[in-house]
Write a protein that holds these residues in place. Sequence first.
Motif, PDB file in Angstrom:
ATOM      1  N   ILE A  33       0.660  17.812   0.503  1.00  0.00           N
ATOM      2  CA  ILE A  33      -0.655  17.375   0.728  1.00  0.00           C
ATOM      3  C   ILE A  33      -1.415  17.995   1.089  1.00  0.00           C
ATOM      4  O   ILE A  33      -2.602  18.319   0.637  1.00  0.00           O
ATOM      5  N   PRO A  40      -6.654  16.511  -4.055  1.00  0.00           N
ATOM      6  CA  PRO A  40      -6.815  15.057  -5.232  1.00  0.00           C
ATOM      7  C   PRO A  40      -7.183  15.019  -5.972  1.00  0.00           C
ATOM      8  O   PRO A  40      -7.955  16.310  -6.754  1.00  0.00           O
ATOM      9  N   GLY A  41      -7.037  14.124  -6.788  1.00  0.00           N
ATOM     10  CA  GLY A  41      -6.988  14.056  -7.746  1.00  0.00           C
ATOM     11  C   GLY A  41      -5.748  14.144  -9.288  1.00  0.00           C
ATOM     12  O   GLY A  41      -5.299  14.530  -9.806  1.00  0.00           O
ATOM     13  N   LEU A  73      -2.981   8.881   1.475  1.00  0.00           N
ATOM     14  CA  LEU A  73      -3.147  10.220   0.636  1.00  0.00           C
ATOM     15  C   LEU A  73      -2.810   9.890  -1.045  1.00  0.00           C
ATOM     16  O   LEU A  73      -3.359  10.523  -1.545  1.00  0.00           O
ATOM     17  N   VAL A  74      -1.744   8.649  -1.191  1.00  0.00           N
ATOM     18  CA  VAL A  74      -1.892   9.150  -2.850  1.00  0.00           C
ATOM     19  C   VAL A  74      -2.277   7.588  -3.182  1.00  0.00           C
ATOM     20  O   VAL A  74      -2.701   6.581  -2.496  1.00  0.00           O
ATOM     21  N   ARG A  83      -1.041   9.105  -7.858  1.00  0.00           N
ATOM     22  CA  ARG A  83      -2.323  11.110  -7.348  1.00  0.00           C
ATOM     23  C   ARG A  83      -2.701  10.126  -6.955  1.00  0.00           C
ATOM     24  O   ARG A  83      -2.906   9.703  -5.774  1.00  0.00           O
ATOM     25  N   VAL A  84      -3.237  11.721  -6.336  1.00  0.00           N
ATOM     26  CA  VAL A  84      -3.787  12.658  -4.384  1.00  0.00           C
ATOM     27  C   VAL A  84      -5.049  11.023  -4.928  1.00  0.00           C
ATOM     28  O   VAL A  84      -5.684  11.790  -5.686  1.00  0.00           O
ATOM     29  N   THR A  85      -5.280  10.799  -3.611  1.00  0.00           N
ATOM     30  CA  THR A  85      -6.722  10.236  -3.329  1.00  0.00           C
ATOM     31  C   THR A  85      -7.220  11.527  -2.645  1.00  0.00           C
ATOM     32  O   THR A  85      -6.963  12.261  -2.295  1.00  0.00           O
ATOM     33  N   GLN A  86      -8.860  11.096  -2.770  1.00  0.00           N
ATOM     34  CA  GLN A  86     -10.050  11.819  -2.409  1.00  0.00           C
ATOM     35  C   GLN A  86      -9.962  12.253  -0.606  1.00  0.00           C
ATOM     36  O   GLN A  86      -8.996  11.076  -0.373  1.00  0.00           O
ATOM     37  N   ARG A  87     -10.140  13.305   0.246  1.00  0.00           N
ATOM     38  CA  ARG A  87      -9.999  13.066   1.022  1.00  0.00           C
ATOM     39  C   ARG A  87     -10.490  12.185   1.897  1.00  0.00           C
ATOM     40  O   ARG A  87     -10.119  12.031   2.809  1.00  0.00           O
ATOM     41  N   ARG A  89     -10.065   9.230   1.805  1.00  0.00           N
ATOM     42  CA  ARG A  89      -9.561   7.603   2.085  1.00  0.00           C
ATOM     43  C   ARG A  89      -8.010   8.237   2.688  1.00  0.00           C
ATOM     44  O   ARG A  89      -7.932   7.943   3.124  1.00  0.00           O
ATOM     45  N   TRP A  90      -8.303   9.367   2.936  1.00  0.00           N
ATOM     46  CA  TRP A  90      -6.967   9.862   4.088  1.00  0.00           C
ATOM     47  C   TRP A  90      -7.186   9.177   5.270  1.00  0.00           C
ATOM     48  O   TRP A  90      -7.906   9.474   5.821  1.00  0.00           O
TER      49      TRP A  90
END
Length: 246
Positions: A33, A40-41, A73-74, A83-87, A89-90
Amino acid sequence: MRGDPGYEDIKLPLASGSRRIHGSVARDLGVAILAGRYAPGDVLPGEIEFSEQLKVSRTAYREAVRILSAKGLVESRPRTGTRVTQRSRWNLLDPDILAWAFEAEPSETFIRDLFELRMIVEPAAAALAAERRSGLDISRMGHALEEMGRYGLATEIGRAADQSFHNTILEAARNGPLMALSSSIAAAVTWTTIFKQRRSALPRDPMPDHRILYEAIVAGDPAAARAAMTELVRLALADTELSLKA
């Protein structure tokens, strides 16, 4: 250069060092990731498919996803999958995420962002440490300096001493919220130190800068400690930028 005395081939260690299968799976997915192989997405392959692909149990895969979800991250939802989250939120200050980012060859922007964070936090912490340090703090910083000088920052022992030195300064500031950043700052110090030596030895000896900082804290001089830490971080960034051009 690789032929220089004291140079050691630098290999990036595993992030958390977990030997459990789900920890290894979380690391592999985290690195993927952070490297952009999953953007993301993007939806990760299904549990059954991924478990077979990675040759691990579905339970291990689910545990790995829980680890990644806790780090932002997800996210997993019924019917839509993982799903991979938006950066945004990391949890980029999580020590594991920092480690995975450096395993994935971080961008110049991310490296400079880390140094900006250090420049915001560490000079102020050094000034507070000069006012509030105890005899034990001074002893620990002095011992760390001795270990750094003896082993050098190209060795794991030397880098651990460097991490201890910076961590002790944060502790000596006697500020609870600041201490909450200690593991993240320590990880940033360690990984940027490893990164700038990945192709060649350090371009200069950083020990004099650390000694000047130590002496300012021992002397109880907040202004001098702030200035010394500012210069130390500035020069560390300059070293790292040289390595980016190598």
